[in-house]
Design an enzyme around this catalytic site. Structure first.
Site, mmCIF file in Angstrom:
data_model
loop_
_atom_site.group_PDB
_atom_site.id
_atom_site.type_symbol
_atom_site.label_atom_id
_atom_site.label_comp_id
_atom_site.label_asym_id
_atom_site.label_seq_id
_atom_site.Cartn_x
_atom_site.Cartn_y
_atom_site.Cartn_z
ATOM 1 N N LYS A 119 60.794 57.022 79.506
ATOM 2 C CA LYS A 119 59.727 56.745 80.483
ATOM 3 C C LYS A 119 58.563 57.925 80.411
ATOM 4 C CE LYS A 119 58.852 54.355 84.258
ATOM 5 N NZ LYS A 119 56.780 55.344 85.134
ATOM 6 N N GLY A 120 57.333 57.297 80.142
ATOM 7 C CA GLY A 120 56.409 58.391 80.039
ATOM 8 C C GLY A 120 56.533 59.535 82.094
ATOM 9 N N GLY A 121 56.532 60.942 81.495
ATOM 10 C CA GLY A 121 56.445 61.440 83.418
ATOM 11 C C GLY A 121 57.265 61.840 83.221
ATOM 12 N N VAL A 122 58.794 61.326 82.106
ATOM 13 C CA VAL A 122 60.158 62.239 82.772
ATOM 14 C C VAL A 122 60.533 63.900 81.956
ATOM 15 C CG1 VAL A 122 60.908 60.301 83.183
ATOM 16 C CG2 VAL A 122 61.386 61.282 80.802
ATOM 17 N N THR B 87 59.155 66.264 76.551
ATOM 18 C CA THR B 87 58.606 66.922 75.439
ATOM 19 C C THR B 87 59.509 68.487 75.638
ATOM 20 O OG1 THR B 87 56.529 66.343 75.120
ATOM 21 C CG2 THR B 87 56.097 68.777 74.869
ATOM 22 N N ASP C 208 53.944 61.103 69.926
ATOM 23 C CA ASP C 208 52.783 60.736 71.084
ATOM 24 C C ASP C 208 51.498 60.920 70.573
ATOM 25 O OD1 ASP C 208 51.748 60.317 73.084
ATOM 26 O OD2 ASP C 208 53.541 61.074 74.347
ATOM 27 N N ASN D 209 66.365 64.195 84.190
ATOM 28 C CA ASN D 209 65.191 65.492 84.890
ATOM 29 C C ASN D 209 65.023 65.249 86.492
ATOM 30 O OD1 ASN D 209 64.482 68.302 84.032
ATOM 31 N ND2 ASN D 209 62.630 66.745 83.491
#
Length: 358
Positions: free
Chosen positions: A28-31, A34, A57, A254
């Protein structure tokens, strides 16, 4: 079963599997995908001859993570001799396609006519480029889940596109030929050239598709946080990967809160209870996965040194300070309380003296 009864996993299984060629990192985005993919590439560079990390991305963050500018050309990461990085846009561009103006125009129209084929073609071009380079392992820092699943479908998408084009050629071959001549497009850049271009990619597609479905060559690392939406997204991702026959046996959780000291904050205590509920669910759902837990940090992880510092928690489970040395921790807290008491006594003494003067 509580998570405290289960030993935490690490990513050592990925580092030890020397046959791996493709490592996808997604979620999911923001976890923190990167950050995790960057650290994974750093660890792989320690055990492999050469590693390439690619960001697919559109909102590239690799440059921010390493604090170095990257482009669509592999660039050596500062401080390394065998780690390279590149950022690619998973959308087809005329500049990347090449050829004459007529061929570009027809090719773009073709890409727009078949849903998903633009991303598939771009991904195929990128993989073709990557395969000409001699990298021991390639790590993909992928876009949020939906985009990633589309990219993983690209072999079948392009296969369907080829079938559609071939069927159109069989039905309207003569008409297409007349149209290309009418617009002044030479045979060299006409329908046969475009179809030849697509057919030429077929071997690459089949080879990559075969490699993606080989657990000895490919694995997918799911990154998440201990919250409901992230748990739901991870479950969806694992199910889709299973459907695509892509191996996945590692999950990185995380931003975990650890009770390192006597936490007085009601908000933190509530967040810990909430996280524990979802951590228990993760361990129950994925009891056969290697689950790595990472702590929520007080600062951002940017730059090679910060990434290297956090990498130790990928190879050995994170231990909160109370577990590391309870005696040392108690001594430190007593020392802090004594200091606070001294400050309080000094302040009380100052106030009392002030009253006496009045």
């Amino acid at each position: 079963m509580a998570t405290t009864d289960i030993p935490d996993g690490t990513v050592r299984n990925i580092l030890d599997q020397d046959t791996l060629k493709w490592v996808f990192v997604g979620g999911k985005g923001g976890v923190g995908k990167t950050t995790c993919s960057s650290i994974l590439s750093i660890l792989l560079a320690q055990v492999r001859s050469s590693v390439l990390i690619i960001s697919t991305d559109p909102a590239h963050n690799l440059s921010d993570a390493f604090q170095q500018r990257f482009t669509k050309t592999p660039t050596l990461v500062n401080g390394f001799s065998n780690l390279y990085a590149m950022e690619v846009d998973p959308n087809v561009e005329n500049d990347d396609i090449g050829g004459s103006e007529g061929m570009d125009s027809l090719f773009s129209e073709l890409a727009n006519a078949i849903p998903g084929i633009d991303e598939a073609m771009s991904f195929a071009e990128m993989l073709k480029l990557v395969q000409t380079m001699d990298y021991s392992c390639i790590v993909f820092d992928t876009a949020p889940t939906g985009h990633t699943l589309r990219l993983l479908q690209f072999p079948s998408t392009l296969e369907k596109g080829l079938q559609k084009v071939m069927s159109l050629k069989s039905k309207f071959g003569g008409l297409i030929g007349q149209m290309t001549r009418l617009f002044g497009i030479d045979d060299e850049f006409g329908e046969d050239a475009i179809l030849g271009r697509l057919e030429g990619m077929k071997d690459v597609i089949e080879q990559v598709n075969k490699q993606f479905k080989d657990p000895d060559l490919t694995t997918f690392v799911c990154v998440c946080i201990p919250e409901f939406l992230s748990l739901y997204e991870t479950e969806r991702l694992v199910q889709e990967l299973t459907k695509f026959e892509i191996d996945t046996h590692n999950i990185i959780i995380n931003q975990v809160l650890y009770d390192e000291e006597d936490v007085e904050s009601k908000l933190l205590k509530a967040r810990m209870r909430m996280q524990q509920k979802y951590l228990d669910q993760f361990y129950m759902l994925y009891d056969d996965f290697n689950i790595t837990k990472l702590p929520l940090l007080p600062q951002e992880v940017t730059g090679v040194e910060a990434l290297r510092a956090l990498s130790s928690h990928f190879t050995s489970p994170y231990q909160p300070s109370t577990s590391r040395n309870a005696v040392e921790d108690l001594e430190r807290r007593i020392s802090t309380l004594k200091l606070q008491l001294e400050h309080a006594e000094a302040e009380l003494d100052r106030l009392q003296k002030g009253k006496q003067k009045v």
